[in-house]
Design an enzyme around this catalytic site. Structure first.
Site, mmCIF file in Angstrom:
data_model
loop_
_atom_site.group_PDB
_atom_site.id
_atom_site.type_symbol
_atom_site.label_atom_id
_atom_site.label_comp_id
_atom_site.label_asym_id
_atom_site.label_seq_id
_atom_site.Cartn_x
_atom_site.Cartn_y
_atom_site.Cartn_z
ATOM 1 N N LYS A 141 -4.668 -16.977 8.822
ATOM 2 C CA LYS A 141 -5.455 -18.049 8.200
ATOM 3 C C LYS A 141 -6.844 -17.525 7.839
ATOM 4 C CE LYS A 141 -3.625 -22.053 10.744
ATOM 5 N NZ LYS A 141 -3.054 -22.807 9.633
ATOM 6 N N LYS B 143 4.275 -30.173 20.028
ATOM 7 C CA LYS B 143 3.908 -28.821 19.582
ATOM 8 C C LYS B 143 2.742 -28.310 20.431
ATOM 9 C CE LYS B 143 1.924 -26.267 15.630
ATOM 10 N NZ LYS B 143 1.593 -26.286 14.176
ATOM 11 N N ASP C 48 -4.242 -27.024 17.864
ATOM 12 C CA ASP C 48 -2.859 -26.963 17.406
ATOM 13 C C ASP C 48 -1.852 -27.243 18.530
ATOM 14 O OD1 ASP C 48 -1.379 -26.867 15.104
ATOM 15 O OD2 ASP C 48 -1.015 -24.710 15.174
ATOM 16 N N ASP D 116 -3.663 -21.169 16.740
ATOM 17 C CA ASP D 116 -2.872 -20.780 15.568
ATOM 18 C C ASP D 116 -3.726 -19.907 14.641
ATOM 19 O OD1 ASP D 116 -1.119 -20.524 13.493
ATOM 20 O OD2 ASP D 116 -1.135 -22.651 12.895
ATOM 21 N N ASP E 26 2.631 -18.550 9.309
ATOM 22 C CA ASP E 26 1.749 -19.675 9.637
ATOM 23 C C ASP E 26 2.522 -20.998 9.724
ATOM 24 O OD1 ASP E 26 -0.574 -20.981 10.220
ATOM 25 O OD2 ASP E 26 -1.447 -20.842 8.222
ATOM 26 N N GLU F 118 4.573 -21.853 11.880
ATOM 27 C CA GLU F 118 5.136 -21.513 13.190
ATOM 28 C C GLU F 118 5.544 -22.738 13.993
ATOM 29 O OE1 GLU F 118 2.016 -21.953 12.683
ATOM 30 O OE2 GLU F 118 1.531 -23.267 14.366
ATOM 31 N N ARG G 67 7.111 -25.513 13.231
ATOM 32 C CA ARG G 67 8.496 -25.975 13.057
ATOM 33 C C ARG G 67 9.479 -25.024 13.720
ATOM 34 N NH1 ARG G 67 7.788 -26.152 6.723
ATOM 35 N NH2 ARG G 67 5.647 -26.329 7.448
HETATM 36 N N1 BES Z 1 -1.198 -25.919 12.471
HETATM 37 C C1 BES Z 1 -0.987 -25.792 11.087
HETATM 38 C C2 BES Z 1 -1.114 -27.100 10.330
HETATM 39 C C3 BES Z 1 -2.438 -27.750 10.304
HETATM 40 C C4 BES Z 1 -3.499 -27.196 9.614
HETATM 41 C C5 BES Z 1 -2.599 -28.972 10.927
HETATM 42 C C6 BES Z 1 -4.688 -27.839 9.573
HETATM 43 C C7 BES Z 1 -3.801 -29.617 10.871
HETATM 44 C C8 BES Z 1 -4.856 -29.052 10.212
HETATM 45 C C9 BES Z 1 0.404 -25.258 10.797
HETATM 46 O O1 BES Z 1 0.905 -24.366 11.733
HETATM 47 C C10 BES Z 1 0.348 -24.568 9.485
HETATM 48 O O2 BES Z 1 -0.348 -23.587 9.398
HETATM 49 N N2 BES Z 1 1.043 -25.114 8.496
HETATM 50 C C11 BES Z 1 1.038 -24.574 7.185
HETATM 51 C C12 BES Z 1 2.470 -24.524 6.705
HETATM 52 C C13 BES Z 1 2.665 -23.762 5.429
HETATM 53 C C14 BES Z 1 2.385 -22.287 5.649
HETATM 54 C C15 BES Z 1 4.076 -23.982 4.953
HETATM 55 C C16 BES Z 1 0.207 -25.492 6.298
HETATM 56 O O3 BES Z 1 0.263 -26.708 6.463
HETATM 57 O O4 BES Z 1 -0.525 -24.976 5.463
HETATM 58 ZN ZN ZN Z 2 0.189 -24.507 13.620
HETATM 59 MN MN MN Z 3 0.307 -22.390 11.368
#
Ligand code: BES
Ligand code: ZN
Ligand code: MN
Length: 461
Positions: free
Chosen positions: A240, A228, A251, A233, A310, A312, A314
């Site tokens: 966020k 990734k 990220d 992000d 957010d 994104e 996947r």
């Molecule tokens: N990059 C983030 C996940 C993340 C956040 C990894 C903090 C490590 C530390 C990812 O893109 C994300 O925002 N995921 C969301 C998914 C949700 C909206 C389904 C998450 O984990 O909150």
């Molecule tokens: Zn992310």
């Molecule tokens: Mn995200």
């Protein structure tokens, strides 16, 4: 600054890496004054504890470094790395009973304790240097440390200097150094080439999204790594909050980790045909940003309802995985800072992973333990498949309810790997929250060394 051992010819002081139980036996061999010095110092051989012992002329004669008891070592990795900063500027040679994996861990810890992120500020490297003991594979350890340093540098570099373009440049630089080839598909060409979700996530940024495709090696099984590469992000339109955005330069930690692993594989000249796919994008905000509720049609043809912009990672990985799957390699491994839920589950130290074959998972777990790169298996729990099915499209990128967030993300990714039976996915954190032995606060690789150690078994190399 390279993470290397000192030349074997250097004048050097003995460095005894000693366990509490072996301390008495060791001091018996020293003279009375030195024994008194050690006893008066209260040195207990705790992990990373350092005591310099003088000779008759008052100069340093030897170093004692605590290796800790087995129980203590269960709590602290890299005791020798921890000691390095406390040792004086001198060259040492290691005296210990260690061999095999334990010796490698000590030596790798030493090397990695020399890592500094000094791109924006001059930093003093540690003055203490070590001659690798005979019997250790110094070149291999240096190659591993160099790969890990690359991972850390890429993560630590802020998004201002590490956008999709710079990530591509880093991949190209790595490729040139090792005779690999790189092709990229950039901007609107992503649409023409059938990578619509990489385009959808990255199109709101002024820095063009792209797919980076690196290939190396002419012999052995086919291994495809997918990382990734979200260079920053913001969360997109479902922005966020500031506190959650603060660390989002990391990220692209999955991309950084697969590039670091690729560097190790290439430097060690492993007999694999390696492919590295990195969807490199910035998840940004603009009038043309993808919206919550939009439905995307993926490369594979599966439709995806974007219930949260957010989620994104996947999306970009799905198109890259579909492409990887079309090549029908022997194994696909994805690495991604994919979910906050993975952090909640296992914290920053452990790298959770999923595997479609339980034998692969067992080998990875065992390898991670051997090389002090802890990884932990999580389940592709099929009963949760329904959570990622929104009815209006084939898939939902952000199931409501927030249950089992790392598992549902992994299940989402698995839908895009249908022709490659062996798929492994790591949901990593990529960040060391505070200074620890051999790992200063900042970007850190997770799972790469476990994978490297497991490859001979996994792929019968
Ligand atoms: N990059 C983030 C996940 C993340 C956040 C990894 C903090 C490590 C530390 C990812 O893109 C994300 O925002 N995921 C969301 C998914 C949700 C909206 C389904 C998450 O984990 O909150
Ligand atoms: Zn992310
Ligand atoms: Mn995200």
């Amino acid at each position: 600054m390279p993470l290397t051992f000192a030349a074997p010819s250097s004048d050097s002081l003995p460095l005894h890496l000693v366990e509490p139980d072996a301390l008495a036996r060791l001091t018996e061999r020293l003279d009375t004054a030195q024994r008194a010095w050690i006893s008066a110092s209260g040195f207990k051989a705790r992990p990373g504890e350092v005591l310099m012992v003088p000779g008759h002329d008052g100069t340093h004669a030897l170093a004692l470094v605590g290796h800790g008891s087995e129980q203590e070592r269960a709590r602290v990795r890299f005791a020798l790395g921890k000691a390095r900063a406390s040792l004086p500027d001198a060259v040492f040679h290691l005296v210990s009973d260690l061999a095999g994996d334990a010796l490698d861990e000590a030596l790798l810890g030493w090397l990695l304790a020399g890592y500094r992120f000094d791109r924006y500020r001059k930093m003093q490297p540690p003055g203490a240097r070590l001659i690798a003991p005979e019997g250790a594979d110094a070149a291999r350890l240096e190659a591993i440390a160099a790969g890990e340093a690359l991972t850390r540098d890429l993560i630590n570099t802020p998004a201002s200097d590490m956008g999709p373009d710079e990530l591509e440049a880093a991949a190209r630089k790595l490729a040139v150094a090792h005779g690999a080839s790189v092709e990229t598909i950039t901007g609107d060409a992503l649409l023409a080439e059938g990578l619509p979700m990489i385009h959808a996530v990255g199109r709101a940024s002024t820095r063009a999204p792209r797919l980076i495709d690196l290939a190396w090696g002419r012999r052995g099984p086919n291994l495809t790594l997918v990382g990734k590469g979200v260079c920053f992000d913001t969360g997109g339109l479902d922005l966020k909050p500031g506190s959650s955005m603060l660390l989002m330069k990391k990220d692209m930690g999955g991309a950084a980790t697969v590039l670091g692993l690729a560097k190790m594989i290439m430097a060690l000249d492993l007999p694999v045909r390696l492919r590295v796919l990195i969807p490199a994008v910035e998840n940004s905000v603009s009038g043309n940003a993808m919206r919550p509720g939009d439905i995307l049609t993926s490369r594979k043809g599966l439709t995806v309802e974007v219930n949260n912009t957010d989620a994104e990672g996947r999306l970009v990985l799905a198109d890259a995985l579909a492409l990887a799957d079309e090549g029908k390699p022997d194994m696909i491994v994805s690495m991604a800072t994919l979910t906050g839920a993975a952090r909640v589950a296992v914290g920053p130290d452990l790298a959770p992973f999923y595997a479609t074959r339980s034998e692969d998972a067992a080998q990875l777990r065992a390898a991670g333990r051997r090389v002090a790169d802890p990884v932990w298996e999580m389940p592709f729990w099929a009963p949760y498949e329904e959570l990622i099915e929104p009815k209006i499209a084939d898939l939902d990128n952000a199931p409501s309810g927030g249950m089992a967030g790392s598992i549902t993300a992994a299940l989402f990714l698995r839908r895009f790997v249908t022709d490659t039976p062996r798929y492994v996915h790591f949901d990593i954190y990529g960040w060391q929250p505070k200074d620890a032995p051999a790992r200063p606060k900042g970007g850190v690789g997770q799972g790469a060394r476990a994978l490297l150690a497991a490859l001979p078994e996994l792929l019968a190399l």
